[in-house]
Design a protein around this motif. Structure first.
Motif, PDB file in Angstrom:
ATOM      1  N   PHE A 243       0.823  -1.203   0.000  1.00  0.00           N
ATOM      2  CA  PHE A 243       0.000   0.000   0.000  1.00  0.00           C
ATOM      3  C   PHE A 243       0.862   1.259   0.000  1.00  0.00           C
ATOM      4  CE2 PHE A 243      -4.031  -1.944   2.122  1.00  0.00           C
ATOM      5  CZ  PHE A 243      -4.171  -2.778   1.021  1.00  0.00           C
ATOM      6  N   LEU A 244       0.445   2.213  -0.803  1.00  0.00           N
ATOM      7  CA  LEU A 244       1.112   3.512  -0.846  1.00  0.00           C
ATOM      8  C   LEU A 244       0.955   4.217   0.494  1.00  0.00           C
ATOM      9  CD1 LEU A 244       2.559   5.606  -2.692  1.00  0.00           C
ATOM     10  CD2 LEU A 244       0.280   6.529  -3.207  1.00  0.00           C
ATOM     11  N   ARG A 245       2.057   4.837   0.968  1.00  0.00           N
ATOM     12  CA  ARG A 245       2.018   5.528   2.248  1.00  0.00           C
ATOM     13  C   ARG A 245       2.659   6.916   2.182  1.00  0.00           C
ATOM     14  NH1 ARG A 245      -1.591   3.075   3.168  1.00  0.00           N
ATOM     15  NH2 ARG A 245      -2.068   1.604   4.844  1.00  0.00           N
ATOM     16  N   ASP A 246       2.886   7.437   1.002  1.00  0.00           N
ATOM     17  CA  ASP A 246       3.498   8.747   0.837  1.00  0.00           C
ATOM     18  C   ASP A 246       2.414   9.738   0.410  1.00  0.00           C
ATOM     19  OD1 ASP A 246       4.836  10.962  -0.822  1.00  0.00           O
ATOM     20  OD2 ASP A 246       6.570   9.991   0.112  1.00  0.00           O
ATOM     21  N   LYS A 247       2.136  10.719   1.265  1.00  0.00           N
ATOM     22  CA  LYS A 247       1.041  11.653   1.001  1.00  0.00           C
ATOM     23  C   LYS A 247       1.275  12.478  -0.261  1.00  0.00           C
ATOM     24  CE  LYS A 247      -0.276  12.101   5.869  1.00  0.00           C
ATOM     25  NZ  LYS A 247      -0.440  13.031   7.017  1.00  0.00           N
ATOM     26  N   ALA A 248       2.523  12.905  -0.472  1.00  0.00           N
ATOM     27  CA  ALA A 248       2.821  13.727  -1.657  1.00  0.00           C
ATOM     28  C   ALA A 248       2.567  12.936  -2.944  1.00  0.00           C
ATOM     29  CB  ALA A 248       4.268  14.213  -1.610  1.00  0.00           C
ATOM     30  N   ILE A 249       2.935  11.658  -2.941  1.00  0.00           N
ATOM     31  CA  ILE A 249       2.697  10.819  -4.115  1.00  0.00           C
ATOM     32  C   ILE A 249       1.205  10.603  -4.310  1.00  0.00           C
ATOM     33  CG2 ILE A 249       3.045   8.530  -5.115  1.00  0.00           C
ATOM     34  CD1 ILE A 249       5.545  10.203  -5.224  1.00  0.00           C
ATOM     35  N   GLY A 250       0.494  10.357  -3.222  1.00  0.00           N
ATOM     36  CA  GLY A 250      -0.951  10.178  -3.314  1.00  0.00           C
ATOM     37  C   GLY A 250      -1.640  11.389  -3.920  1.00  0.00           C
ATOM     38  N   ARG A 251      -1.244  12.568  -3.462  1.00  0.00           N
ATOM     39  CA  ARG A 251      -1.830  13.798  -4.009  1.00  0.00           C
ATOM     40  C   ARG A 251      -1.443  13.988  -5.470  1.00  0.00           C
ATOM     41  NH1 ARG A 251      -0.305  15.903   1.340  1.00  0.00           N
ATOM     42  NH2 ARG A 251      -2.227  16.221   2.542  1.00  0.00           N
ATOM     43  N   ALA A 252      -0.207  13.626  -5.819  1.00  0.00           N
ATOM     44  CA  ALA A 252       0.257  13.790  -7.197  1.00  0.00           C
ATOM     45  C   ALA A 252      -0.515  12.875  -8.152  1.00  0.00           C
ATOM     46  CB  ALA A 252       1.756  13.504  -7.285  1.00  0.00           C
ATOM     47  N   ILE A 253      -0.783  11.642  -7.722  1.00  0.00           N
ATOM     48  CA  ILE A 253      -1.568  10.734  -8.564  1.00  0.00           C
ATOM     49  C   ILE A 253      -2.976  11.282  -8.750  1.00  0.00           C
ATOM     50  CG2 ILE A 253      -2.574   8.430  -8.731  1.00  0.00           C
ATOM     51  CD1 ILE A 253      -0.165   7.390  -7.143  1.00  0.00           C
ATOM     52  N   ALA A 254      -3.602  11.701  -7.649  1.00  0.00           N
ATOM     53  CA  ALA A 254      -4.958  12.236  -7.727  1.00  0.00           C
ATOM     54  C   ALA A 254      -5.025  13.464  -8.623  1.00  0.00           C
ATOM     55  CB  ALA A 254      -5.471  12.567  -6.328  1.00  0.00           C
ATOM     56  N   ALA A 255      -4.005  14.317  -8.529  1.00  0.00           N
ATOM     57  CA  ALA A 255      -3.973  15.535  -9.347  1.00  0.00           C
ATOM     58  C   ALA A 255      -3.785  15.230 -10.821  1.00  0.00           C
ATOM     59  CB  ALA A 255      -2.852  16.456  -8.856  1.00  0.00           C
TER      60      ALA A 255
END
Length: 270
Positions: A18-30
């Motif tokens: 599971f992904l656990r990096d907030k910056a990466i999560g936001r970047a994918i969503a964006a």
């Protein structure tokens, strides 16, 4: 590896990292366009889902592992626009999806050992279901696979999956994701790739089944001339060696357009 204190267990059989990096999560969503619906493959505990919902997207999670459902709902309960389907993306009821108006996108962190089956399963939908209105797919895969998907002719990573993926979409490497951004930590880095999906009328005008056979045969012996590689196919039409195509070329040098042209010429002999 198990989570502590009775938490759900990570299943290696399902490739759960599971992904656990907030910056990466936001970047994918964006990176996801403003579509009517996002189909998220394997939302797990909803780490990426929350960022998709924060961006105002409607999300349909497709989750095969029921043990994460309670945790997923707890994470996203303050947001609107979320629904969950239990099962596999490869067994989705696409007739129901087609009834939802507007364009759709697919996203998710794909289990590394299922990347090919998921991608090619979705490719079949692209070819056969113009009513689904899929516009893009933004997925996380192994970095090695991302390099293969986005390779150019002559590159050592260029191969059959490159050609057959380019048939269905324009593909862009967005960014890499280090292994330490996941839990449990995988052995390799990941990368996020965008597929800008071609609409049905934009797909190359060629028999895909024959194209697929030609591509796979050629890249099974990528260093050999096309004439040698094609010779593996037992059902080639008579006179195939005399077509107007340079069969002394090696497959790793040919573009999608050239493979399409070759397949069209072979098809005319049947």
């Amino acid at each position: 590896m198990n989570s502590p204190y009775g938490e759900p267990k990570f299943k290696r059989s399902l490739g759960q990292n599971f992904l656990r990096d907030k910056a990466i999560g936001r970047a994918i969503a964006a990176s996801v366009s403003d579509v009517s619906l996002v189909l998220e493959i394997g939302p797990g505990d909803g780490f990426l889902t929350q960022y998709l919902l924060e961006n105002g997207l409607n999300v349909m999670g497709v989750e095969i592992d029921s043990q994460w459902i309670e945790k997923l709902h707890r994470r996203v309960k303050k947001y609107s626009g979320f629904q969950l389907i239990s099962g596999s993306i490869l067994e989705l009821n696409w007739d129901e999806i087609s009834k939802i108006e507007g364009s759709k996108a697919i996203t998710g962190n794909l289990p590394y050992h299922l990347v090919s089956s998921i991608i090619f399963g979705i490719f079949e939908i692209i070819r056969t279901r113009s009513d689904i209105n899929l516009s893009e797919m933004i997925i996380m895969v192994q970095e090695e696979v991302a390099n293969r998907l986005t390779a150019v002719p002559g590159n050592k990573t260029y191969g059959g999956i490159t050609i057959l993926s380019q048939y269905h979409a324009e593909i862009e490497y967005l960014f890499s994701v280090p292994a330490e951004c996941f839990f449990p930590r995988p052995k390799v880095n990941g990368a996020v790739v965008r597929f800008k999906i071609k609409q049905y009328q934009e797909l190359p005008q060629v028999d895909y089944d024959i194209l697929s056979q030609v591509v796979k045969a050629c890249f099974s012996q990528r260093r050999k001339m096309m004439s040698n590689s094609l010779g593996q196919l037992t059902d080639l039409p008579v006179g195939w060696k005399d077509i107007d195509f340079d069969l002394s070329l090696r497959p790793e040098k040919l573009s999608l357009d050239q493979f399409v042209s070759l397949t069209q010429k072979l098809s005319k002999l049947t």
